[in-house]
Design an enzyme around this catalytic site. Structure first.
Site, PDB file in Angstrom:
ATOM      1  N   ALA A 147       2.557  12.614  -2.782  1.00  0.00           N
ATOM      2  CA  ALA A 147       2.920  13.188  -1.466  1.00  0.00           C
ATOM      3  C   ALA A 147       1.508  13.979  -1.636  1.00  0.00           C
ATOM      4  O   ALA A 147       0.991  14.507  -1.100  1.00  0.00           O
ATOM      5  CB  ALA A 147       3.664  14.130  -1.640  1.00  0.00           C
ATOM      6  N   LYS A 188      -0.736  -7.550  -1.483  1.00  0.00           N
ATOM      7  CA  LYS A 188       0.522  -7.779  -1.363  1.00  0.00           C
ATOM      8  C   LYS A 188       0.982  -8.501   0.666  1.00  0.00           C
ATOM      9  O   LYS A 188       0.542  -7.261   1.927  1.00  0.00           O
ATOM     10  CB  LYS A 188       1.423  -6.480  -1.451  1.00  0.00           C
ATOM     11  CG  LYS A 188       3.037  -6.742  -0.091  1.00  0.00           C
ATOM     12  CD  LYS A 188       3.614  -4.814  -0.074  1.00  0.00           C
ATOM     13  CE  LYS A 188       5.088  -5.123   0.624  1.00  0.00           C
ATOM     14  NZ  LYS A 188       5.906  -3.483   0.346  1.00  0.00           N
TER      15      LYS A 188
END
Length: 497
Positions: free
Chosen positions: A19, A81
C-alpha cells in the site's frame, strides 16, 4: 471543515509495504514535481505481504505509471492469471472457474446467458464456460498476449518484491524514505495531524498524511478515532495462515481457491515458489487444526513456518478524515477470495489524485472521496458474500450457517433477479461486470427459471450456428496458444526461476 486555503505540499506516507509504496509511486509519478513526498517505514515491522494475486485493473495502474510489463514481471517473479478456480464451493467435489473474460456475444436487448439458456433447453449448448476464451485457456494451462487486448489477464506476483520494485520506482521520481518506528502521532490544536514522531526522536511534519500502517491504523483509527464497521456477521472468516512452498509442477495461469470445512485455501503459483494459505473462522475451528489442514494440503516443501494473521472484515466509516487518508488495510479489509485488496489500494490512489487538495483540504472533497470509497467496497463485499450464501454445501456447521444467513438487501435482489429471470444489471462504476456475476452464480448452482424472449426468435439452426461459431473460434484460438509456463520463461523470466 471548510477550505483552509492551506496548500498541500508535504505528503507523509505512514508505512510501506504494498500500500505505502503504491501510494508513493502514484503520487511521485503524477505530482512529484509539486510535492515533497516522504514515506516512513521500519525494517523491524513486517507487512502482511500475502497479496500476491491481482485482477486485471492493475494493468491500468501500471499504464498510468508507464511501467514496463516485462521488467515488472521479472523483478517480482510474476506469472499470468486468467481467473480463479473455485473448488468445492458449490458442493464437495464440484468446481468452477471465475475467469476474467467475457462469455459469448451479447445482443443489445439481452446478455449472452439468455441465448445460452435457450440453447441448453433445446440441447444445442454445452457448458457455459465453453464460450469464454480465458476460461478455456485456463483449463488447458495456456497463455499468450493476443492482438487488440484479446486476452484479459492479471498477475500472480511476489508482494514483497513488488514493494521493493515500487520503492526504486518512487525514489526515481523524488519520493524519500525515512527509516524508523512511529512512536507518536502529533496533533495540532485544531485536531489535524501535525507530525509523526519517530522512536529516534525525529519528527516528520506534513500537510497531508496517508495511513498505510495496516490493521493497526495508527493515524485514522488511533489518532483520529474513526470507528470501524464490522461485517463479520456476513463474512465469518477472521484468521489466515500463510506459508510459501517450493514449486513442484508447472505454474498454472489461475489462482486456486479450495473450500475447506471452515474456510478456504489459496494456492498462487509464482516463478520461483508457490504462495499458500488458509482463510478460516475461529468460531468454527482453531489455529492448530487449521495449520494441520493447510500443511496436509500443500505440495512442495514449506519454506517458512506458517504464521497466523488476524483480521476483522469491514471498513472504516470514514477513509478520509481531516488531513488523513487511509489506504489499504488501515481503511478496511475484505478477505482475498476475489483478489481485490490491491485493486482497492489503487482505486484509493486514483481517487486521491482526482480530488487532490492542492490548494487546501475541503470537506466537499472529503465527503465525495468517502462516498465513492464506501459505495465501491460495499459492491465488492456483496460479491464476496455471494460465494458463501449461494452454496449446496450443508456438510459442516460453517457452510450451513453461511447458506442460512441473511444477506444485504442489495445482494438478495441480485440473487432473486437472476434466479427468476437470468438478468444481471451492472451498477455504474462497480468493479465486477455482468459476466463475473453470471459465472459465479451459475458456478454456485443458481439456474435461472426463465430467459429473455429475444432468444426465442432464433430457430434451432440459427441458434446452433451462433453458439457453435463462438465455441469453435475459442477452441481454435486456445489450440494455438503456448503453454503458460513456456510463455513466462520466454517473456519475463526473473532471476531464480
Amino acid at each position: 471543515m471548510e477550505n483552509k486555503n492551506k496548500p498541500v505540499r508535504r505528503v507523509v506516507i505512514a508505512g510501506g509495504g504494498t500500500a505505502g509504496w503504491m501510494v508513493a509511486a502514484g503520487l511521485s509519478k503524477s505530482l512529484g514535481r509539486l510535492l515533497d513526498i516522504t514515506l516512513v517505514e521500519s525494517d523491524e515491522i513486517g507487512t502482511v505481504g500475502v497479496g500476491e494475486a491481482t485482477i486485471p485493473s492493475l494493468q491500468n495502474f501500471h499504464h498510468l505509471l508507464e511501467i514496463n510489463e516485462q521488467e515488472f514481471m521479472a523483478e517480482t517473479m510474476a506469472t499470468f492469471k486468467l481467473g480463479i478456480s473455485f473448488e468445492n464451493w458449490r458442493d464437495v467435489n464440484e468446481d468452477y472457474i471465475h475467469s476474467f473474460g467475457t462469455s459469448g456475444t451479447d445482443h443489445w436487448t439481452a446478455g449472452f446467458q439468455h441465448f445460452w439458456h435457450k440453447g441448453r433447453e433445446r440441447g444445442l449448448a454445452t457448458d457455459y464456460g465453453d464460450y469464454c476464451l480465458e476460461l478455456k485457456a485456463s483449463l488447458q494451462n495456456r497463455f499468450a498476449h493476443l492482438p487488440k487486448g484479446g486476452m484479459n489477464y492479471a498477475y500472480h506476483m511476489d508482494a514483497s518484491r513488488y514493494a521493493k520494485y515500487l520503492r526504486k520506482f518512487s525514489e526515481r521520481f523524488g519520493a524519500r524514505r525515512v527509516e524508523g518506528k512511529i512512536a507518536e502521532v502529533r496533533m495540532d490544536p485544531d485536531g489535524d495531524i501535525r507530525a509523526l514522531r519517530l522512536d529516534s526522536g525525529a519528527e516528520i511534519e506534513g500537510d497531508l498524511f496517508i495511513d498505510c500502517t495496516g490493521f493497526r491504523a495508527l493515524l485514522i483509527g488511533g489518532a483520529l478515532g474513526v470507528e470501524y464497521e464490522d461485517w463479520s456477521h456476513w463474512l465469518f472468516n477472521d484468521s489466515a495462515l500463510a506459508v510459501q512452498t517450493t514449486s513442484v509442477r508447472e505454474a498454472v495461469p489461475y489462482t486456486r481457491a479450495i473450500a475447506r470445512d471452515a474456510g478456504w485455501q489459496w494456492q498462487i503459483p509464482l516463478q520461483h515458489r508457490v504462495g499458500n494459505g488458509l482463510v478460516y473462522s475461529s468460531r468454527y475451528t482453531d489455529d492448530e487444526t487449521s495449520q494441520r489442514t493447510l500443511l496436509a494440503a500443500v505440495a512442495g516443501e514449506p519454506l517458512m513456518t506458517p504464521r497466523v494473521i488476524r483480521f476483522q472484515p469491514g471498513q472504516r466509516k470514514e477513509t478520509w478524515k481531516r488531513n488523513c487518508v487511509a489506504v489499504g488495510l488501515a481503511s478496511g479489509f475484505l478477505e482475498p477470495i476475489e483478489s481485490t485488496s490491491i485493486h482497492l489500494i489503487q482505486r484509493s490512489i486514483v481517487r486521491l489524485l482526482q480530488l487532490f487538495p492542492q490548494d487546501g483540504i475541503s470537506q466537499a472533497d472529503i465527503d465525495e472521496f468517502n462516498t465513492q470509497a464506501n459505495t465501491e467496497i460495499a459492491h465488492i463485499r456483496d460479491f464476496i458474500i455471494l460465494h458463501y450464501k449461494v452454496t449446496n454445501r450443508r456438510d459442516t456447521p460453517y457452510w450451513r450457517d453461511a447458506a442460512e444467513m441473511t444477506v444485504p438487501a442489495s445482494l438478495q435482489h441480485r440473487i432473486d433477479l437472476f434466479r427468476a429471470t437470468g438478468r444481471v444489471f451492472r451498477i455504474p462504476n462497480e468493479l465486477f461486470a455482468e459476466n463475473s456475476w453470471i459465472q459465479v452464480m451459475l458456478g454456485q448452482g443458481i439456474h435461472p427459471a426463465s430467459h429473455h424472449q429475444s432468444a426465442d426468435l432464433m430457430g434451432d439452426a440459427e441458434l446452433a450456428h451462433f453458439l457453435d461459431g463462438i465455441r469453435g473460434s475459442i477452441e481454435r484460438t486456445v489450440a494455438q496458444l503456448p503453454s503458460h509456463q513456456r510463455y513466462v520463461e520466454q517473456y519475463c523470466a526473473g532471476t531464480g526461476w
